[in-house]
Design a protein around this motif. Structure first.
Motif, PDB file in Angstrom:
ATOM      1  N   VAL A 101      32.277 -26.371 122.734  1.00  0.00           N
ATOM      2  CA  VAL A 101      33.657 -26.104 123.120  1.00  0.00           C
ATOM      3  C   VAL A 101      34.393 -27.439 123.222  1.00  0.00           C
ATOM      4  O   VAL A 101      33.817 -28.455 123.602  1.00  0.00           O
ATOM      5  CB  VAL A 101      33.683 -25.336 124.457  1.00  0.00           C
ATOM      6  CG1 VAL A 101      33.204 -26.193 125.615  1.00  0.00           C
ATOM      7  CG2 VAL A 101      35.050 -24.772 124.745  1.00  0.00           C
ATOM      8  N   ARG A 102      35.669 -27.432 122.857  1.00  0.00           N
ATOM      9  CA  ARG A 102      36.453 -28.659 122.870  1.00  0.00           C
ATOM     10  C   ARG A 102      37.337 -28.778 124.108  1.00  0.00           C
ATOM     11  O   ARG A 102      37.429 -29.824 124.719  1.00  0.00           O
ATOM     12  CB  ARG A 102      37.334 -28.734 121.613  1.00  0.00           C
ATOM     13  CG  ARG A 102      36.550 -28.683 120.309  1.00  0.00           C
ATOM     14  CD  ARG A 102      35.660 -29.893 120.138  1.00  0.00           C
ATOM     15  NE  ARG A 102      34.920 -29.830 118.877  1.00  0.00           N
ATOM     16  CZ  ARG A 102      34.092 -30.781 118.442  1.00  0.00           C
ATOM     17  NH1 ARG A 102      33.909 -31.846 119.166  1.00  0.00           N
ATOM     18  NH2 ARG A 102      33.452 -30.637 117.303  1.00  0.00           N
ATOM     19  N   GLU A 103      38.040 -27.691 124.447  1.00  0.00           N
ATOM     20  CA  GLU A 103      38.978 -27.731 125.570  1.00  0.00           C
ATOM     21  C   GLU A 103      38.730 -26.560 126.521  1.00  0.00           C
ATOM     22  O   GLU A 103      39.576 -25.679 126.680  1.00  0.00           O
ATOM     23  CB  GLU A 103      40.418 -27.701 125.058  1.00  0.00           C
ATOM     24  CG  GLU A 103      40.780 -28.878 124.168  1.00  0.00           C
ATOM     25  CD  GLU A 103      42.211 -28.811 123.681  1.00  0.00           C
ATOM     26  OE1 GLU A 103      43.104 -28.442 124.487  1.00  0.00           O
ATOM     27  OE2 GLU A 103      42.459 -29.127 122.513  1.00  0.00           O
ATOM     28  N   PRO A 104      37.569 -26.532 127.166  1.00  0.00           N
ATOM     29  CA  PRO A 104      37.265 -25.416 128.079  1.00  0.00           C
ATOM     30  C   PRO A 104      38.142 -25.460 129.325  1.00  0.00           C
ATOM     31  O   PRO A 104      38.499 -26.535 129.811  1.00  0.00           O
ATOM     32  CB  PRO A 104      35.801 -25.655 128.436  1.00  0.00           C
ATOM     33  CG  PRO A 104      35.638 -27.142 128.331  1.00  0.00           C
ATOM     34  CD  PRO A 104      36.501 -27.548 127.165  1.00  0.00           C
ATOM     35  N   LYS A 105      38.488 -24.281 129.813  1.00  0.00           N
ATOM     36  CA  LYS A 105      39.248 -24.160 131.061  1.00  0.00           C
ATOM     37  C   LYS A 105      38.393 -23.599 132.194  1.00  0.00           C
ATOM     38  O   LYS A 105      38.649 -23.882 133.364  1.00  0.00           O
ATOM     39  CB  LYS A 105      40.465 -23.248 130.853  1.00  0.00           C
ATOM     40  CG  LYS A 105      41.512 -23.806 129.905  1.00  0.00           C
ATOM     41  CD  LYS A 105      42.163 -25.056 130.470  1.00  0.00           C
ATOM     42  CE  LYS A 105      43.295 -25.538 129.573  1.00  0.00           C
ATOM     43  NZ  LYS A 105      43.902 -26.785 130.087  1.00  0.00           N
ATOM     44  N   LEU A 170      42.746 -16.564 138.394  1.00  0.00           N
ATOM     45  CA  LEU A 170      42.538 -17.670 137.454  1.00  0.00           C
ATOM     46  C   LEU A 170      43.827 -17.883 136.657  1.00  0.00           C
ATOM     47  O   LEU A 170      43.874 -17.677 135.433  1.00  0.00           O
ATOM     48  CB  LEU A 170      41.373 -17.346 136.506  1.00  0.00           C
ATOM     49  CG  LEU A 170      40.032 -16.993 137.179  1.00  0.00           C
ATOM     50  CD1 LEU A 170      39.067 -16.379 136.167  1.00  0.00           C
ATOM     51  CD2 LEU A 170      39.413 -18.244 137.816  1.00  0.00           C
ATOM     52  N   PRO A 171      44.898 -18.314 137.317  1.00  0.00           N
ATOM     53  CA  PRO A 171      46.199 -18.408 136.637  1.00  0.00           C
ATOM     54  C   PRO A 171      46.237 -19.396 135.473  1.00  0.00           C
ATOM     55  O   PRO A 171      47.043 -19.225 134.555  1.00  0.00           O
ATOM     56  CB  PRO A 171      47.150 -18.835 137.766  1.00  0.00           C
ATOM     57  CG  PRO A 171      46.271 -19.455 138.810  1.00  0.00           C
ATOM     58  CD  PRO A 171      44.987 -18.697 138.737  1.00  0.00           C
ATOM     59  N   ALA A 172      45.390 -20.400 135.481  1.00  0.00           N
ATOM     60  CA  ALA A 172      45.403 -21.383 134.386  1.00  0.00           C
ATOM     61  C   ALA A 172      45.023 -20.762 133.052  1.00  0.00           C
ATOM     62  O   ALA A 172      45.343 -21.317 131.995  1.00  0.00           O
ATOM     63  CB  ALA A 172      44.472 -22.552 134.710  1.00  0.00           C
ATOM     64  N   ILE A 173      44.340 -19.599 133.076  1.00  0.00           N
ATOM     65  CA  ILE A 173      44.008 -18.912 131.831  1.00  0.00           C
ATOM     66  C   ILE A 173      44.698 -17.549 131.746  1.00  0.00           C
ATOM     67  O   ILE A 173      44.458 -16.783 130.808  1.00  0.00           O
ATOM     68  CB  ILE A 173      42.482 -18.743 131.650  1.00  0.00           C
ATOM     69  CG1 ILE A 173      41.884 -17.865 132.759  1.00  0.00           C
ATOM     70  CG2 ILE A 173      41.798 -20.097 131.591  1.00  0.00           C
ATOM     71  CD1 ILE A 173      40.425 -17.494 132.528  1.00  0.00           C
TER      72      ILE A 173
END
Length: 201
Positions: A101-105, A170-173
């Motif tokens: 994964v490159r940009e996991p949240k 989980l508002p960031a996603i």
């Protein structure tokens, strides 16, 4: 495997080597470690909770830039470290033919009796170093409880969720995980009521 275990690998060398193996490995301090060895004690409870999380996130994130993924995909935790969380969410354009994964949240670790200690100590500290992670979620399987680490600037805050009525935001996603969904179909050990066993005074 013996020769590989003796020499230190870079992540790139590890991925080339992993292609020839019949099982999944993690890279720990430059050395491949079988993921199944670290998962000793994993059970139907663990599997059911993991699937429930993927199903819930998948349905919520469909049509968005974010997507859940399984332990087939790795996350780089250091120059010589790769881990395979039970579930991850990435919010970035899909890159085909990559193994990490490159940009996991979000990373999720579902507890097993043999992994609880390492999941809550070493792995958490490794995950915290990843610059794009917003959440690290640890999910219990013996009781309805989850521990959420959430990035707050340069620090990390911790929230505990208990009981099937709890919901992990989980508002960031753009998603949430209701514990009733995570634990759907799971059976918890009966807890003895010690107070009820005490003889009457």
């Amino acid at each position: 495997m013996a020769d590989a275990a003796r020499r230190s690998m870079t992540p790139e060398e590890f991925f080339d080597w992993q292609l020839g193996q019949d099982e999944l490995y993690e890279l720990v301090d430059g050395h491949p470690v079988p993921r199944h060895r670290m998962m000793t004690g994993a059970s139907m409870q663990h599997d059911r909770a993991t699937v429930n999380i993927i199903v819930s996130l998948g349905s919520q994130l469909r049509g968005t830039p974010c997507r859940p993924m399984t332990a087939d995909i790795a996350i780089r935790t250091s120059i010589k470290g790769l881990r395979r969380p039970d579930v991850m969410v990435e919010c970035a354009p899909l890159v085909p033919d990559t193994y990490e994964v490159r940009e996991p949240k979000l990373v999720v670790e579902v507890a097993s009796p043999s992994t609880t200690s390492i999941d809550q100590t070493r792995k958490v500290e490794e995950y915290k170093r990843h610059p794009t992670l917003a959440y690290i979620l640890l999910v219990e399987t013996l009781k309805p409880q989850a521990l959420l680490y959430l990035r707050a600037g340069d620090a990390w805050e911790i929230e505990t969720f208990e009981g099937l009525e709890a919901v992990v935001a989980l508002p960031a996603i753009g998603a949430e995980l209701a514990l009733t969904d995570i634990y759907d179909g799971l059976i918890f050990p009966v807890r003895r009521d010690l107070a009820a066993e005490e003889p009457n005074a």
